[in-house]
Design an enzyme around this catalytic site. Structure first.
Site, PDB file in Angstrom:
ATOM      1  N   ALA A 139      23.027  15.064  25.001  1.00 19.31           N
ATOM      2  CA  ALA A 139      23.256  13.815  25.734  1.00 19.31           C
ATOM      3  C   ALA A 139      24.612  13.905  26.423  1.00 19.31           C
ATOM      4  O   ALA A 139      25.575  13.252  26.024  1.00 19.31           O
ATOM      5  CB  ALA A 139      23.200  12.623  24.784  1.00 19.31           C
ATOM      6  N   GLY A 155      29.198  10.301  24.298  1.00 20.71           N
ATOM      7  CA  GLY A 155      29.179   9.117  25.144  1.00 20.71           C
ATOM      8  C   GLY A 155      28.269   8.049  24.555  1.00 20.71           C
ATOM      9  O   GLY A 155      27.819   8.131  23.411  1.00 20.71           O
ATOM     10  N   LEU A 210       5.365   0.361  35.124  1.00 20.67           N
ATOM     11  CA  LEU A 210       6.622   0.070  35.801  1.00 20.67           C
ATOM     12  C   LEU A 210       7.750  -0.052  34.777  1.00 20.67           C
ATOM     13  O   LEU A 210       7.525  -0.196  33.581  1.00 20.67           O
ATOM     14  CB  LEU A 210       6.487  -1.225  36.600  1.00 20.67           C
ATOM     15  CG  LEU A 210       5.506  -1.209  37.774  1.00 20.67           C
ATOM     16  CD1 LEU A 210       5.457  -2.576  38.452  1.00 20.67           C
ATOM     17  CD2 LEU A 210       5.896  -0.133  38.785  1.00 20.67           C
ATOM     18  N   VAL A 218      30.777  23.164  23.473  1.00 15.84           N
ATOM     19  CA  VAL A 218      29.693  23.987  22.942  1.00 15.84           C
ATOM     20  C   VAL A 218      29.540  25.184  23.862  1.00 15.84           C
ATOM     21  O   VAL A 218      29.372  25.034  25.080  1.00 15.84           O
ATOM     22  CB  VAL A 218      28.384  23.184  22.865  1.00 15.84           C
ATOM     23  CG1 VAL A 218      27.228  24.087  22.455  1.00 15.84           C
ATOM     24  CG2 VAL A 218      28.527  22.026  21.891  1.00 15.84           C
ATOM     25  N   CYS A 224      14.730   3.052  32.097  1.00  9.72           N
ATOM     26  CA  CYS A 224      15.323   2.017  31.255  1.00  9.72           C
ATOM     27  C   CYS A 224      14.299   1.377  30.331  1.00  9.72           C
ATOM     28  O   CYS A 224      14.492   1.322  29.118  1.00  9.72           O
ATOM     29  CB  CYS A 224      15.975   0.949  32.132  1.00  9.72           C
ATOM     30  SG  CYS A 224      16.729  -0.403  31.195  1.00  9.72           S
ATOM     31  N   HIS A 236      33.770 -23.392  16.429  1.00  9.81           N
ATOM     32  CA  HIS A 236      34.367 -22.706  15.271  1.00  9.81           C
ATOM     33  C   HIS A 236      33.460 -22.884  14.056  1.00  9.81           C
ATOM     34  O   HIS A 236      32.938 -23.988  13.842  1.00  9.81           O
ATOM     35  CB  HIS A 236      35.744 -23.293  14.968  1.00  9.81           C
ATOM     36  CG  HIS A 236      36.360 -22.755  13.706  1.00  9.81           C
ATOM     37  ND1 HIS A 236      36.937 -21.505  13.651  1.00  9.81           N
ATOM     38  CD2 HIS A 236      36.442 -23.288  12.454  1.00  9.81           C
ATOM     39  CE1 HIS A 236      37.386 -21.304  12.420  1.00  9.81           C
ATOM     40  NE2 HIS A 236      37.096 -22.363  11.674  1.00  9.81           N
TER      41      HIS A 236
END
Length: 476
Positions: free
Chosen positions: A273, A187, A43, A242, A47, A448
């Site tokens: 990509a 991208g 599973l 291209v 991603c 900070h």
């Protein structure tokens, strides 16, 4: 030998990515009988298996290499690194395996039945699943949630059958570290893989059709990233197309059309990509009566319901942005509606992150989208060159920007570029979700020295109350 079986369930989920398994698990938690169909034995979908998670593991390795090299200029030298590609690949695969194994356990505990194979509708209440061994399973259902995701765009003139040409999935396999690598597409996916291969030793060139890398993001956010990779890479060609890719024994010859690029150049490998396309057209959706447009998207309402009342759809297949975290929230909404609850997905606040070096993150309204919509906005920009924490990291090129509604001071959007921008964007996302004013963020005490305090300082810049910079006095 082929065989066939049949199952009956209340809810079937077609697709086991982040949105799909979230929907399946949530429906099961609400008492539904659930069958989850996916074409992978593990599973997690694209991603987890071949996308977000393995790429971030490799990007971490790239970051270590980069930081070790940069520390030589600051008095610390580790010597030249050696990279064991097999060991690195094994570690990356181990990260994926640990997560997919966890999902298998979660499915088992929830009594979610998984069916491995390619699923296609055979009616409005049936899906047939075919596995690699020729076996078929017919799943009859009361409610369905379509979560079939997307796939890489394939350019028609590219010889994908040559092992020297690959997409993002192939890039993550680390089959080779080419001496000269061309990345077609500037991208997020292309630039993340470019960062990995650059640190592993490839001489990288990037070509992008748009005028800038990461098209769509505000130019000031992209400028630090563009400047860095222009110094590091062999070439970054924008506004360039291209026109041909030819495989020859000596290399991959690529032809370009653009002012800055050469007419042709040769590379040892090419990574394509150039985006992703939804899988709505691959599941025989029309047999179930679903409306699918010519691109493969399935339209849904705010409850993730399609034009067929008992079928829902989520994730990449319902529209941009194609991001896992959007799919997860849509999956919960769909599952809750399928289980009889009333739930809606009504936010437009979906943060985007490029895990490049430096990272780039943005959420809500950008200056680009505001201009396109004719919305009057003001910005508060804090440069990280004035951040003690950023300087202590040896990185001063970043910035934090808030996009503010002038009349009310309400924060409409935010953008951050610099180390850990993907983590920092969460505060801005929550602030916008809660309707916070820039004043609210400015008055929030941030630790900070941290990078997170740059959000408060960006708010102070907009207010005109900043003391860490000298700016022309703003009328309050």
């Amino acid at each position: 030998m082929s065989s066939s079986t049949s199952l009956t369930t209340q809810v079937v989920v077609l697709g086991g990515g982040p949105g799909g398994y979230t929907a399946a698990f949530r429906a099961a938690d609400l008492g539904c009988e659930v069958v989850l169909i996916d074409d992978r034995p593990a599973l997690g979908g694209v991603c987890l298996n071949v996308g977000c998670i393995p790429s971030k593991a490799l990007l971490h390795a790239a970051k270590v290499l980069s930081e070790a090299r940069e520390m030589q200029e600051r008095g610390i030298s580790f010597g030249a690194p050696t990279v064991d590609i097999d060991a690195l690949r094994g570690w990356k695969d181990g990260v994926v395996g640990r997560l997919t194994g966890g999902l298998t356990g979660l499915a088992r505990k929830r009594k979610v039945q998984t069916v491995v194979g390619v699923g296609r509708f055979t009616g409005s209440h049936t899906i047939e699943v075919a596995d690699d061994d020729g076996r078929t399973t017919t799943v009859s259902f009361e409610q369905a949630i379509v979560a079939v995701g997307s796939r890489p765009v394939r350019l028609p003139f590219v010889p994908y059958d040559d092992p020297r040409v690959f997409d993002s999935t192939g890039a993550l396999e680390l089959r080779q570290i080419p001496k000269r690598l061309l990345v077609i597409g500037g991208g997020i996916i292309g630039l993340e893989m470019a960062a990995v291969y650059h640190e592993l030793g490839s001489a990288v060139s990037v070509v992008e059709l748009a005028p800038q890398v990461v098209p769509g993001a505000d130019a000031d956010l992209i400028a630090p990233l563009a400047a860095r990779i222009s110094r590091q890479y062999d070439a970054v060609w924008t506004s360039t197309s291209v026109t041909a890719v030819d495989a020859t024994p000596s290399g991959i010859t690529v032809s370009f059309s653009g002012e800055s690029a050469p007419a042709t150049a040769q590379f040892d490998a090419v990574l394509v990509a150039v985006g992703r396309v939804p899988n709505g057209g691959l599941i025989d959706a029309e047999v179930a009566g679903l409306d699918v447009d010519e691109r493969g998207f399935i339209s849904v309402d705010s409850q993730q319901r399609t034009n067929v009342g008992h079928i829902y759809a989520i994730g990449d297949v319902v529209g941009n942005p194609m991001l896992a975290h959007k799919a997860v929230h849509e999956g919960r909404v769909a599952a809750q509606n399928a289980a009889g609850q009333s739930s809606g997905f009504d936010t437009t606040l979906i943060p985007s992150v490029a895990y490049t070096d430096p990272e780039v993150a943005w959420v809500g309204m950008t200056e680009n989208t505001a201009a396109a919509a004719g919305v009057d906005v003001e910005v508060g920009v804090f440069p990280w060159a004035a951040s003690g924490r950023s300087l202590s990291l040896g990185r001063d090129e970043g910035l934090t920007k808030l996009v503010v509604e002038p009349q009310t001071g309400r924060i409409l959007g935010a953008g951050i570029v610099g180390p850990a921008a993907g983590e920092l964007i969460a505060e801005a996302t929550l602030a916008i979700e809660l309707g916070a004013l820039a004043e609210d963020v400015a008055l929030t005490v941030h630790a900070h020295p941290t990078l997170s305090e740059t959000l408060g300082m960006a708010a102070e810049v907009w207010e005109g109350t900043i003391t860490d910079l000298y700016l022309p006095r703003k009328k309050v």
